[in-house]
Design a protein around this motif. Sequence first.
Motif, PDB file in Angstrom:
ATOM      1  N   PHE A 266       0.844  -1.199   0.000  1.00 18.96           N
ATOM      2  CA  PHE A 266       0.000   0.000   0.000  1.00 18.96           C
ATOM      3  C   PHE A 266       0.879   1.249   0.000  1.00 18.96           C
ATOM      4  CE2 PHE A 266      -1.893  -3.428   2.537  1.00 18.96           C
ATOM      5  CZ  PHE A 266      -3.023  -3.711   1.789  1.00 18.96           C
ATOM      6  N   PRO A 267       1.574   1.500  -1.105  1.00 22.51           N
ATOM      7  CA  PRO A 267       2.494   2.648  -1.133  1.00 22.51           C
ATOM      8  C   PRO A 267       1.792   3.989  -0.986  1.00 22.51           C
ATOM      9  CG  PRO A 267       2.196   1.704  -3.332  1.00 22.51           C
ATOM     10  CD  PRO A 267       1.556   0.755  -2.377  1.00 22.51           C
ATOM     11  N   GLU A 268       0.478   4.018  -1.222  1.00 22.41           N
ATOM     12  CA  GLU A 268      -0.263   5.273  -1.115  1.00 22.41           C
ATOM     13  C   GLU A 268      -0.678   5.585   0.309  1.00 22.41           C
ATOM     14  OE1 GLU A 268      -3.235   2.133  -0.960  1.00 22.41           O
ATOM     15  OE2 GLU A 268      -1.441   2.458  -2.159  1.00 22.41           O
ATOM     16  N   ASN A 269      -0.464   4.661   1.239  1.00 22.63           N
ATOM     17  CA  ASN A 269      -0.891   4.834   2.623  1.00 22.63           C
ATOM     18  C   ASN A 269       0.257   5.383   3.453  1.00 22.63           C
ATOM     19  OD1 ASN A 269      -1.699   4.455   5.364  1.00 22.63           O
ATOM     20  ND2 ASN A 269      -3.111   2.851   4.735  1.00 22.63           N
ATOM     21  N   GLY A 270       0.099   6.599   3.967  1.00 23.70           N
ATOM     22  CA  GLY A 270       1.169   7.245   4.711  1.00 23.70           C
ATOM     23  C   GLY A 270       1.336   6.750   6.123  1.00 23.70           C
ATOM     24  N   TYR A 271       0.398   5.940   6.621  1.00 21.19           N
ATOM     25  CA  TYR A 271       0.490   5.480   8.002  1.00 21.19           C
ATOM     26  C   TYR A 271       1.722   4.603   8.228  1.00 21.19           C
ATOM     27  CZ  TYR A 271      -0.567   3.041  12.343  1.00 21.19           C
ATOM     28  OH  TYR A 271      -0.485   2.512  13.597  1.00 21.19           O
ATOM     29  N   PHE A 272       2.050   3.783   7.251  1.00 19.87           N
ATOM     30  CA  PHE A 272       3.124   2.802   7.452  1.00 19.87           C
ATOM     31  C   PHE A 272       4.508   3.445   7.507  1.00 19.87           C
ATOM     32  CE2 PHE A 272      -0.425   0.483   5.388  1.00 19.87           C
ATOM     33  CZ  PHE A 272      -0.815  -0.225   6.521  1.00 19.87           C
ATOM     34  N   PRO A 273       4.865   4.365   6.594  1.00 14.56           N
ATOM     35  CA  PRO A 273       6.162   5.055   6.784  1.00 14.56           C
ATOM     36  C   PRO A 273       6.183   5.897   8.061  1.00 14.56           C
ATOM     37  CG  PRO A 273       4.940   5.979   4.917  1.00 14.56           C
ATOM     38  CD  PRO A 273       4.253   4.712   5.294  1.00 14.56           C
ATOM     39  N   LEU A 274       5.015   6.411   8.459  1.00 15.49           N
ATOM     40  CA  LEU A 274       4.936   7.144   9.722  1.00 15.49           C
ATOM     41  C   LEU A 274       5.281   6.226  10.888  1.00 15.49           C
ATOM     42  CD1 LEU A 274       4.174   9.577  11.463  1.00 15.49           C
ATOM     43  CD2 LEU A 274       1.784   8.823  11.322  1.00 15.49           C
ATOM     44  N   ALA A 275       4.769   4.994  10.844  1.00 18.16           N
ATOM     45  CA  ALA A 275       5.053   4.030  11.906  1.00 18.16           C
ATOM     46  C   ALA A 275       6.551   3.717  11.963  1.00 18.16           C
ATOM     47  CB  ALA A 275       4.240   2.760  11.686  1.00 18.16           C
ATOM     48  N   ILE A 276       7.158   3.539  10.794  1.00 14.15           N
ATOM     49  CA  ILE A 276       8.594   3.226  10.756  1.00 14.15           C
ATOM     50  C   ILE A 276       9.411   4.390  11.310  1.00 14.15           C
ATOM     51  CG2 ILE A 276      10.546   2.755   9.241  1.00 14.15           C
ATOM     52  CD1 ILE A 276       8.566   1.303   7.379  1.00 14.15           C
ATOM     53  N   SER A 277       9.047   5.615  10.917  1.00 13.30           N
ATOM     54  CA  SER A 277       9.788   6.775  11.422  1.00 13.30           C
ATOM     55  C   SER A 277       9.610   6.914  12.932  1.00 13.30           C
ATOM     56  CB  SER A 277       9.329   8.058  10.711  1.00 13.30           C
ATOM     57  OG  SER A 277       7.975   8.340  11.003  1.00 13.30           O
ATOM     58  N   SER A 278       8.426   6.555  13.444  1.00 16.98           N
ATOM     59  CA  SER A 278       8.194   6.616  14.893  1.00 16.98           C
ATOM     60  C   SER A 278       9.090   5.616  15.618  1.00 16.98           C
ATOM     61  CB  SER A 278       6.728   6.326  15.206  1.00 16.98           C
ATOM     62  OG  SER A 278       5.884   7.304  14.644  1.00 16.98           O
ATOM     63  N   VAL A 279       9.245   4.424  15.039  1.00 14.27           N
ATOM     64  CA  VAL A 279      10.133   3.420  15.646  1.00 14.27           C
ATOM     65  C   VAL A 279      11.565   3.922  15.651  1.00 14.27           C
ATOM     66  CG1 VAL A 279      11.124   1.125  15.339  1.00 14.27           C
ATOM     67  CG2 VAL A 279       8.660   1.452  15.131  1.00 14.27           C
ATOM     68  N   LEU A 280      12.008   4.481  14.538  1.00 14.04           N
ATOM     69  CA  LEU A 280      13.374   5.007  14.472  1.00 14.04           C
ATOM     70  C   LEU A 280      13.585   6.092  15.526  1.00 14.04           C
ATOM     71  CD1 LEU A 280      13.749   5.233  10.593  1.00 14.04           C
ATOM     72  CD2 LEU A 280      14.985   3.665  12.110  1.00 14.04           C
ATOM     73  N   ALA A 281      12.560   6.948  15.709  1.00 16.21           N
ATOM     74  CA  ALA A 281      12.671   8.002  16.713  1.00 16.21           C
ATOM     75  C   ALA A 281      12.724   7.414  18.119  1.00 16.21           C
ATOM     76  CB  ALA A 281      11.497   8.965  16.583  1.00 16.21           C
ATOM     77  N   MET A 282      11.907   6.374  18.361  1.00 20.62           N
ATOM     78  CA  MET A 282      11.907   5.716  19.675  1.00 20.62           C
ATOM     79  C   MET A 282      13.268   5.090  19.969  1.00 20.62           C
ATOM     80  SD  MET A 282       8.139   3.972  19.392  1.00 20.62           S
ATOM     81  CE  MET A 282       8.298   2.925  20.826  1.00 20.62           C
ATOM     82  N   GLU A 283      13.978   4.680  18.944  1.00 22.38           N
ATOM     83  CA  GLU A 283      15.297   4.075  19.106  1.00 22.38           C
ATOM     84  C   GLU A 283      16.411   5.121  19.149  1.00 22.38           C
ATOM     85  OE1 GLU A 283      15.421   1.483  15.762  1.00 22.38           O
ATOM     86  OE2 GLU A 283      14.208  -0.092  16.696  1.00 22.38           O
ATOM     87  N   GLY A 284      16.016   6.405  19.163  1.00 21.13           N
ATOM     88  CA  GLY A 284      17.013   7.467  19.211  1.00 21.13           C
ATOM     89  C   GLY A 284      17.679   7.743  17.883  1.00 21.13           C
ATOM     90  N   ARG A 285      17.128   7.268  16.812  1.00 20.12           N
ATOM     91  CA  ARG A 285      17.713   7.452  15.476  1.00 20.12           C
ATOM     92  C   ARG A 285      16.935   8.551  14.747  1.00 20.12           C
ATOM     93  NH1 ARG A 285      17.369   1.223  13.801  1.00 20.12           N
ATOM     94  NH2 ARG A 285      18.292   1.939  11.822  1.00 20.12           N
ATOM     95  N   ASP A 286      16.973   9.756  15.351  1.00 23.79           N
ATOM     96  CA  ASP A 286      16.148  10.858  14.867  1.00 23.79           C
ATOM     97  C   ASP A 286      16.506  11.286  13.455  1.00 23.79           C
ATOM     98  OD1 ASP A 286      14.473  11.106  17.065  1.00 23.79           O
ATOM     99  OD2 ASP A 286      15.884  12.372  18.149  1.00 23.79           O
ATOM    100  N   GLU A 287      17.796  11.284  13.123  1.00 21.32           N
ATOM    101  CA  GLU A 287      18.195  11.698  11.775  1.00 21.32           C
ATOM    102  C   GLU A 287      17.597  10.755  10.736  1.00 21.32           C
ATOM    103  OE1 GLU A 287      19.616  14.319  10.877  1.00 21.32           O
ATOM    104  OE2 GLU A 287      20.764  15.120  12.563  1.00 21.32           O
ATOM    105  N   GLU A 288      17.629   9.443  11.000  1.00 20.20           N
ATOM    106  CA  GLU A 288      17.044   8.469  10.077  1.00 20.20           C
ATOM    107  C   GLU A 288      15.527   8.621  10.007  1.00 20.20           C
ATOM    108  OE1 GLU A 288      18.604   4.338  10.313  1.00 20.20           O
ATOM    109  OE2 GLU A 288      19.859   5.163  11.917  1.00 20.20           O
ATOM    110  N   ALA A 289      14.914   8.886  11.159  1.00 20.00           N
ATOM    111  CA  ALA A 289      13.466   9.073  11.194  1.00 20.00           C
ATOM    112  C   ALA A 289      13.057  10.288  10.364  1.00 20.00           C
ATOM    113  CB  ALA A 289      12.994   9.247  12.636  1.00 20.00           C
ATOM    114  N   LEU A 290      13.826  11.377  10.510  1.00 19.69           N
ATOM    115  CA  LEU A 290      13.541  12.586   9.735  1.00 19.69           C
ATOM    116  C   LEU A 290      13.749  12.334   8.251  1.00 19.69           C
ATOM    117  CD1 LEU A 290      12.725  15.548   9.868  1.00 19.69           C
ATOM    118  CD2 LEU A 290      15.147  16.137  10.109  1.00 19.69           C
TER     119      LEU A 290
END
Length: 586
Positions: free
Chosen positions: A385-409
């Motif tokens: 579902f490449p048109e669904n923005g929820y999934f990349p949002l979820a991945i970026s949230s995980v990266l942020a939770m892991e302290g990987r803010d630059e990757e999340a951004l």
Amino acid sequence: MHLLPFFALALLCAGALSARKSAPDEAALRKAEYIFLEAANARADERYDDMYMLLRHAKRLSPDDPYIDAALGEIELVLPGADSVTLERAYDAIARRFRIEPTNQRYAAAFNNVAQQARRIDDIIEIWQTQDSLRPDRSDPAFNLASSLTARFSITGDTADLQRALDIYSRLEKGLGHTLPVSGRKINIYLAINDTAAALAEIRQLERDAPRDIDTKLFAGTLYDHLGMPDSALARFDRAAAIEPDNGSVYLTRASFFREQGDSARYDTEVFRALESPTLDFAPKFQLLTDYVAKLYQDSLQWPRIDRMFVVMQEQNPGEAMLHELLASYKSVTGKPAEAAEQLSYSIDLDPSEGRRWSDLVQLYFTLEDTAHVRNTAEKAMALFPENGYFPLAISSVLAMEGRDEEALAMIDTLDLRSYGNDLVSSAIWSTKGDILWRLGKPQDASAAYREAILLNPENYMAMNNFAYFNACEGTELGAAQLYASIATTAEPDNITYLDTYAWVFFKKKDYIKAKEIIDKVFKNDDDGNLEAIEPSAEIYDHAGDIYFMNGEPKEAVKFWEKALELDPDNKLIQKKVRHKTYFYE
């Protein structure tokens, strides 16, 4: 040079041409007929563009031919962007062809189809009345005529239409006998005109003629129940169960009856029998189970029964994705997210095409704090579902939770938010971006991201809260911070995070009295009279201590700081406040 004769000659020629066009010669008519046949061949070969072109050419050669006109009309009715004049002309052409040749079944069907779409009930009645008169030996035109008359009664309220329909059904009964398709419709008409006696007489006759017909028994029972005769209704349902003890429809009907009667014990019994029936299709079973779960899931005493029902359903209907999804929803609302995630995974394995299931599974993994599964599931869903923005949002949230803010951004910055067409999703992404930018030490960019999130979704209260809190911490944009914090707390007055932020904004504005008034809403008195946070956190106790200190209550302030230190013993600033019993700031 005299111009008048010249113009007269021109008009005369134009009139002659017009006369030739209005009266095609025999050659033109034969050519039109040939082209019309070619159009029919094009239709048979599914060459619809060629068919349309040929019909238009045929109509130019023979504009008054009703068959060419109607064939062209059938196409014009489905053309995109056709105006109302064209549509009306096309409809009239199809109607005219039918009236010229009413015995042609294709013409009748075509006219009926467009009349149904246009909801022209008078024309529909005309069609079936004509067909009924032409084919009195057939029952289907009569049935359709009676049904159309009944439909017109529901629009006009003219009981004459109902009487005509009754006469038709009575005529059909003479040929077909008392059968449920005929007598059942008569009974419905009697009920519509409040002739209960006639309805009862009809059902009794039907039962006499079909004493062992299950559908008749169920219909009769439902009728008696409708008329407020539950004992008579139950007698019919019991008789149906005795005739066919494995018929799931019987138990489905009996379950509905007992539910309406408020007999929960017998309702449960019938539900189980219906679910265990091998003759009942999955769809009604699934609906029955859905209704049962929705009604009883809040009562924990019913959970063993519901669990047993799911076991029965899965044994009877293995491999049903919807069933696993329903079980996942039930497990989720009853506080069992791990079991819910397991069932939703089964559902996705059986049918991965539903994006909703993927997003629900990601959310469950967030609830379980299982970031590895969040990321793995979201990455798979992104591919589907490449048109669904929820999934990349979820991945970026995980990266942020892991302290990987630059990757999340970086993940967020690859997204084209305009492509999702969903302001709620885009708002959530901008809000997450604001959180990341703040942690990366870019407060101005963070504030801009929060504003964009709020613009896209004026009910994104978390974005408002975070904008207010981070700017309060910086001592910047305090006016906007106060406004957003006020909106958030008004929307969710019991949200202690929002209340803490609102109080902290006023603290930063040096309105300590207002800050204390708000922060006190976060606390309640314990048995010793001390204020305890509803959901304690070091940050809230620390803020409360600062606010109380500035309101001239240093002893209470120290108590709050001590509570904060218990929750965050390594915090140097709080240690300093407790040790010196005074306010410090970084």
